[in-house]
Design a protein around this motif. Structure first.
Motif, PDB file in Angstrom:
ATOM      1  N   GLU A   1      -7.448  -0.418  -8.389  1.00  0.00           N
ATOM      2  CA  GLU A   1      -8.727  -0.452  -7.671  1.00  0.00           C
ATOM      3  C   GLU A   1      -8.600  -1.065  -6.273  1.00  0.00           C
ATOM      4  O   GLU A   1      -9.574  -1.541  -5.710  1.00  0.00           O
ATOM      5  CB  GLU A   1      -9.786  -1.212  -8.483  1.00  0.00           C
TER       6      GLU A   1
ATOM      7  N   THR B   1     -12.075  -6.925 -15.196  1.00  0.00           N
ATOM      8  CA  THR B   1     -12.155  -5.469 -15.071  1.00  0.00           C
ATOM      9  C   THR B   1     -12.473  -4.857 -16.436  1.00  0.00           C
ATOM     10  O   THR B   1     -12.623  -5.565 -17.432  1.00  0.00           O
ATOM     11  CB  THR B   1     -10.827  -4.893 -14.556  1.00  0.00           C
TER      12      THR B   1
ATOM     13  N   THR C   1      -3.790   2.935  -7.253  1.00  0.00           N
ATOM     14  CA  THR C   1      -4.185   3.167  -5.867  1.00  0.00           C
ATOM     15  C   THR C   1      -2.998   2.839  -4.969  1.00  0.00           C
ATOM     16  O   THR C   1      -2.346   1.807  -5.149  1.00  0.00           O
ATOM     17  CB  THR C   1      -5.384   2.280  -5.482  1.00  0.00           C
TER      18      THR C   1
END
Length: 445
Positions: free
Chosen positions: A100, A161, A172
């Motif tokens: 993320e 999370t 990512t």
């Protein structure tokens, strides 16, 4: 009466604030020294690309800053073969991606968590420690397999999370800026284990098999092109989407087989536990005199970092806090002096009722000392609360908190010094009270 009470409360507040500031700085200075100038790493050497030693340690240990680059995977193999008489344990680290765009993804091997490639538990003596006598342990689930798209997450990630055992995710590329569109890779991993808390930056890390990072075309397209050229094969087209490059052969149960030769593999760093001080120094000397990489002792690097960048500024802040405490002592002097001036009649009555000059002197000094004592205690509590806020900041910034609850002897020595300063500050008004003439002040209305 109200003005006197207000003056006393303001004086108490000034002492509290001065002590709180000093205590908070003392705690942060102590814990920053322990955190960034620590000596108790579970490994002796970090090997990485030549460049900034501080950047290498910060990036590898504290997950701060970007990686300076990669070194050949063959160096990791050399640790287990060529330098096996000097190296007891070696573990590779590969970084570059995130979850993320916030939490770092680290590629490594299963033996970091105490398991071999077949999932069998290793002898504890062969497992790398992140602190002396402290090893990564699984709280739930199991370790990842070397050639499977599996992941083990740090304890904080399970709380911060939606990651938990059985959940899938994608990586990512790097850490995109707030206004930058994230580049999310197509490869999918499955969480299979959660680590026990370590109270280090590892609690906010996603660990995956380092081989799985080479399945991402964006990471390996250049290395694949070089390999194809050496083998006389046509390289991938230059305009091809890196994520469409075939880098592995998928297998059953989420497994894969890399197409890229080991000769092309690279790692960001290698954590090494040497067989002693002399083998560690010898290995560092050998590597640092080569062309491929550098080797550093993390404790030495962070001690130099603390001495260069943190020790001086925190010392200045501590001196400022001490000056604030002295000013608070002057405030005690002024407050009690004004209080004595307004209570000359009461003091004269006490004298007339039999109180000696020494009793009056002691009374004023006790009042001053109590202001210092209560202000010091309140400041001690407030200082630890401020340090707690600093701990929260450290935890948010690097994933490591500081021990803001424990007191040390320097804090108690400082508290004693505050009381002594308060007593000394009370001597001037106490001497004024001591010299108060009884007859003159009794006649005053």
């Amino acid at each position: 009466m109200r003005q006197r009470a207000l003056g006393t409360w303001l004086t108490l507040l000034s002492v509290t604030l001065g002590v709180a500031l000093a205590i908070a700085i003392m705690i942060l200075r102590r814990e920053a020294g322990n955190l960034f100038g620590q000596k108790d790493y579970g490994y002796d050497i970090i090997i990485g690309k030549k460049g900034s030693t501080t950047q290498l340690v910060m990036n590898t240990v504290y997950q701060i800053d970007r990686s300076a680059g990669n070194i050949p995977y063959s160096m990791f193999e050399d640790m287990k073969r060529k330098y096996r008489t000097q190296v007891r344990i070696a573990v590779p680290y590969v970084v570059g991606d995130s979850y993320e765009g916030i939490y770092r993804i680290v590629g490594t091997t299963p033996d970091l968590f105490g398991y071999d490639a077949d999932g069998q538990q290793l002898d504890p003596a062969k497992v790398l420690e992140y602190r002396p006598d402290r090893r990564y342990e699984l709280a739930e689930g199991h370790d990842f397999a070397p050639e499977k798209f599996e992941a083990v997450i740090g304890s904080d990630l399970a709380k911060l999370t939606n990651l938990k055992i059985g959940v899938t995710f994608r990586a990512t590329h790097g850490f995109p800026n707030p206004n930058e569109t994230p580049d999310i890779h197509k490869t999918v991993w499955t969480v299979v284990g959660v680590l026990k808390p370590t109270h280090t930056a590892a609690d906010r890390v996603v660990f995956i098999p380092f081989e799985s990072l080479f399945t991402i075309g964006e990471h390996t397209i250049g290395m694949l092109a070089q390999m194809y050229i050496r083998k006389g094969l046509p390289p991938p087209p230059s305009d091809m989407d890196p994520d469409d490059v075939k880098t592995y052969i998928p297998g059953p149960d989420n497994s894969f087989k890399l197409l890229m030769d080991k000769d092309e593999w690279e790692v960001s760093a290698i954590l090494v536990k040497a067989r002693g001080d002399f083998p560690a120094q010898s290995l560092m000397y050998t590597i640092n005199n080569g062309n491929d990489a550098m080797a550093v002792n993390p404790a030495d690097v962070m001690r130099q970092f603390f001495d260069s960048f943190l020790k001086g500024p925190t010392l200045v802040l501590l001196l400022i806090a001490l000056l604030v405490t002295v000013v608070a002592g002057v405030g005690i002097l002024v407050s009690i002096y004004n209080s004595v001036s307004a209570r000359l009649r009461e003091i004269a009555i006490l004298r007339a009722l039999g109180a000696t000059r020494a009793h009056v002197l002691l009374l004023i000094c006790v009042e001053s000392g109590l202001i210092g004592l209560f202000g010091g205690i309140l400041g001690l509590l407030a200082g630890h609360a401020l340090a707690g806020l600093g701990s929260f900041y450290f935890n948010e910034f690097i994933g490591q908190s500081i021990n803001w609850v424990v007191t040390d002897r320097y804090e108690w020595i400082y508290l004693l010094a505050v009381i002594v300063i308060a007593l000394i500050a009370g001597l001037v008004p106490a001497l004024k009270a001591y010299r108060t003439p009884v007859a003159t002040n009794l006649t005053a209305a």
